[in-house]
Scaffold this active site. Structure first.
Site, PDB file in Angstrom:
ATOM      1  N   SER A  26      16.157 -60.161  55.403  1.00 39.05           N
ATOM      2  CA  SER A  26      17.042 -59.647  56.441  1.00 39.05           C
ATOM      3  C   SER A  26      18.410 -60.305  56.317  1.00 39.05           C
ATOM      4  CB  SER A  26      16.448 -59.916  57.825  1.00 39.05           C
ATOM      5  OG  SER A  26      16.299 -61.311  58.032  1.00 39.05           O
ATOM      6  N   CYS A 391      35.924 -63.374  80.694  1.00 38.16           N
ATOM      7  CA  CYS A 391      34.731 -63.308  81.527  1.00 38.16           C
ATOM      8  C   CYS A 391      34.419 -64.677  82.130  1.00 38.16           C
ATOM      9  CB  CYS A 391      33.549 -62.753  80.723  1.00 38.16           C
ATOM     10  SG  CYS A 391      32.180 -62.191  81.783  1.00 38.16           S
ATOM     11  N   GLN A 395      36.501 -67.011  84.885  1.00 41.07           N
ATOM     12  CA  GLN A 395      35.932 -67.638  86.077  1.00 41.07           C
ATOM     13  C   GLN A 395      36.144 -69.147  86.073  1.00 41.07           C
ATOM     14  OE1 GLN A 395      31.841 -66.363  86.191  1.00 41.07           O
ATOM     15  NE2 GLN A 395      32.365 -64.209  86.570  1.00 41.07           N
ATOM     16  N   HIS A 517      35.932 -57.859  79.111  1.00 43.31           N
ATOM     17  CA  HIS A 517      35.864 -58.286  77.707  1.00 43.31           C
ATOM     18  C   HIS A 517      36.779 -57.401  76.852  1.00 43.31           C
ATOM     19  CE1 HIS A 517      32.346 -61.062  77.872  1.00 43.31           C
ATOM     20  NE2 HIS A 517      32.023 -60.332  78.930  1.00 43.31           N
ATOM     21  N   GLU A 519      37.811 -57.881  73.982  1.00 40.48           N
ATOM     22  CA  GLU A 519      37.445 -57.944  72.560  1.00 40.48           C
ATOM     23  C   GLU A 519      36.589 -56.762  72.129  1.00 40.48           C
ATOM     24  OE1 GLU A 519      34.313 -60.660  74.616  1.00 40.48           O
ATOM     25  OE2 GLU A 519      36.388 -60.015  74.922  1.00 40.48           O
TER      26      GLU A 519
END
Length: 553
Positions: A26, A391, A395, A517, A519
């Site tokens: 993998s 995100c 905060q 987000h 991105e």
């Protein structure tokens, strides 16, 4: 269904399907091989989409540990999916949906629900035909409206989890016209100690695939260097494919060079000929070349970015890395990302922050490493270091400001400290009654209104933006007035939810955080505005005055 402003879809061509499987091990890069093939077909004028098959029992990737699995990528419809779908969106420049991610959990759940509701009329429900039929249905539905659909099968041939999918593919090939199906198999071609390229792993992998009833049409060898002609001929002989159907995919420093490499090998032309669409392709001199121009341009400098997070696995922040790279492409600089472990904020890591041109604090969950993130934010704010918080980073910027500017020493997020006397970050009201973990956050694309004459408005070139979210907590409305009175401006919001924060230019050269987000919507040819603004600040341009034409999304 993936959507774009314009589509080249030609219903006269019919739908073409390219299945990409992997062997030997993998993590070979099936997804990049598939995405690169799609990019070249798109350059040739075809409308292309993709499907990722994940043979795990999870319904989606939302509850998976980023340390083990890499980042959870969020789609526009709120689907929480494997990071490979992020590569497909970036390479193909499309917006995908949750329907483009097929998991064993999702498939089995659907079939079992149908059985419980009596849809099968008392028949015995089995892997064949019920599960395999559902897999085929999902692939065909995801392909609707596109010329070519590329389907990547996760895992490795021979894995027990993947057997129902390979059987479904065998049936699929039997049901479709021969010219509409293409099987690509990606394998490892290692070197022996004496420097010889070894083909035996590929031979065994293809043997395993053929035992299931699948014969690959194309073989792609993952290797440290290009396959030599003798290796290609040997693979062709023992795997029963033409020599011209064996391609190299050698190691590269930048994945965005892979489409150029496989194009040089002629992979795109071979695929189009096998699918009988070569005559429909754009002439080479009319094909899209912006990708090549971007990834081969000579850069004019470099920027060092400190990425402060708690996950050691680079894939856990893949989209942030890629968004920084995209901004570098737009500003024509190399971006060097320096990893700073927020759990170990010692003198060594402090030195790395001092050496950085900018600091990024990405998203995450849980209390581990948050104090280090808060310390990094304080350092960026007090030392005029360009800063971007995403995100959880957004905060923690609120928490840092509450502690060190409002003097609320014990301020924190209620997610991380249930007993804090000053929960400046608190749970979303609609989350109070929710008990399930998976798929229950505020997810997907949402519009944010932006105040005029702010840094955010300049970056986005207007008074609104649409970005993707993944969170349960938000800024506590009870503290907003005090925070703003102390100089922390909330310039973006959705109703009463604060979604963008910033400091005024007289207080800081570039300090911005987003609850969303950005991105996830960044592309090599269309970088994300907050990331571009970060580099603008580093390079000496004032991102507060950059025009919309210079920074566009």
């Amino acid at each position: 269904m993936p959507t774009e402003p314009e589509t080249d879809y030609d219903p006269e061509l019919g739908r073409k399907f390219i299945f990409v499987t992997g062997g030997v091990m993998s993590g070979l890069g099936k997804g990049i091989t598939a995405a690169s093939t799609g990019r070249l077909l798109k350059n040739a004028g075809f409308d292309v989409t993709a499907v990722k098959i994940d043979p795990y029992l999870n319904v989606d990737a939302g509850t998976m540990n980023p340390f083990q699995h890499g980042e959870v990528y969020v789609l526009k419809d709120g689907g929480e999916v494997d990071l490979d779908l992020g590569n497909y969106e970036r390479f193909l420049d499309i917006d995908m949906t949750f329907d483009h991610n097929v998991t064993t959990g999702k498939t089995y759940q659907h079939v079992i629900e149908k059985e419980r509701s009596g849809d099968y009329l008392g028949r015995t429900v089995q892997i064949i035909p019920h599960i395999t039929d559902d897999i085929k249905r999902r692939i065909r539905e995801a392909a609707e409206g596109n010329d070519v659909c590329i389907i990547e099968v996760g895992g490795t041939v021979g894995d027990i989890e993947g057997m129902p999918y390979l059987e479904a593919l065998r049936q699929f090939a039997h049901e479709e016209d021969e010219d509409d199906i293409l099987f690509t198999h990606v394998t490892l071609v290692p070197y022996s100690k004496n420097g010889e390229q070894k083909t035996k792993p590929t031979q065994h992998s293809v043997k395993e695939l053929r035992s299931i009833g699948l014969q690959p049409d194309i073989l792609v060898g993952r290797c440290s260097d290009k396959l030599d002609i003798d290796t290609k001929e040997k693979i062709a002989l023992f795997c029963d494919v033409p020599t011209e159907a064996v391609f190299s995919n050698p190691d590269v420093d930048d994945i965005y060079h892979v489409p150029l490499m496989v194009e040089e090998e002629g992979l795109d032309q071979y695929v189009m000929e096998e699918l009988d669409i070569a005559t429909e392709a754009l002439p080479e001199d009319e094909r899209e070349n912006r990708w090549r121009d971007l990834v081969t341009q000579n850069t004019e400098g470099e920027v060092d970015i400190a990425l402060v997070g708690k996950y050691d696995l680079e894939d856990a922040y893949m989209s942030v890395h890629e968004a920084l790279k995209h901004a570098g492409l737009e500003k024509n600089v190399d971006v060097n990302v320096q990893w700073v472990n927020s759990e170990k904020m010692n003198d060594h890591h402090a030195d790395r922050m001092r050496e950085a041109d900018a600091i990024v604090v990405p998203g995450g969950f849980g209390a581990r490493g948050t104090e280090g993130k808060i310390e990094a934010i304080r350092y960026a704010r007090e030392n005029d270091i360009p800063f971007l918080g995403l995100c959880l980073g957004f905060q923690m910027a609120v928490v840092e400001y509450a502690r060190n500017v409002l003097d609320l020493d014990d301020a924190h997020s209620a997610e991380l400290d249930e007993d804090t006397p000053h929960p400046v970050i608190d749970i979303l009201p609609e989350q109070y009654e929710i008990e399930d973990m998976g798929g229950t956050m505020r997810l997907g694309a949402h519009e944010t209104e932006i105040d005029a004459n702010t840094l955010a408005a300049t970056l986005y070139g207007g008074e609104s933006c649409t970005e993707r979210h993944r969170h349960r907590y938000e800024v506590n409305p009870e503290y907003i007035d005090d925070l703003e009175a102390a100089g922390l401006k909330f310039s973006g919001y959705a109703e009463n939810r604060m979604e963008i924060l910033e400091l005024a230019p007289e207080d800081h050269p570039y300090f911005i955080g987003t609850q969303f987000h950005p991105e996830f919507r960044s592309r090599p040819t269309r970088a994300s505005p907050p990331f571009v603004g970060l580099l603008e600040a580093v390079l000496g341009d004032d991102p507060h005055t950059v025009t919309t034409e210079e920074v566009s999304h």
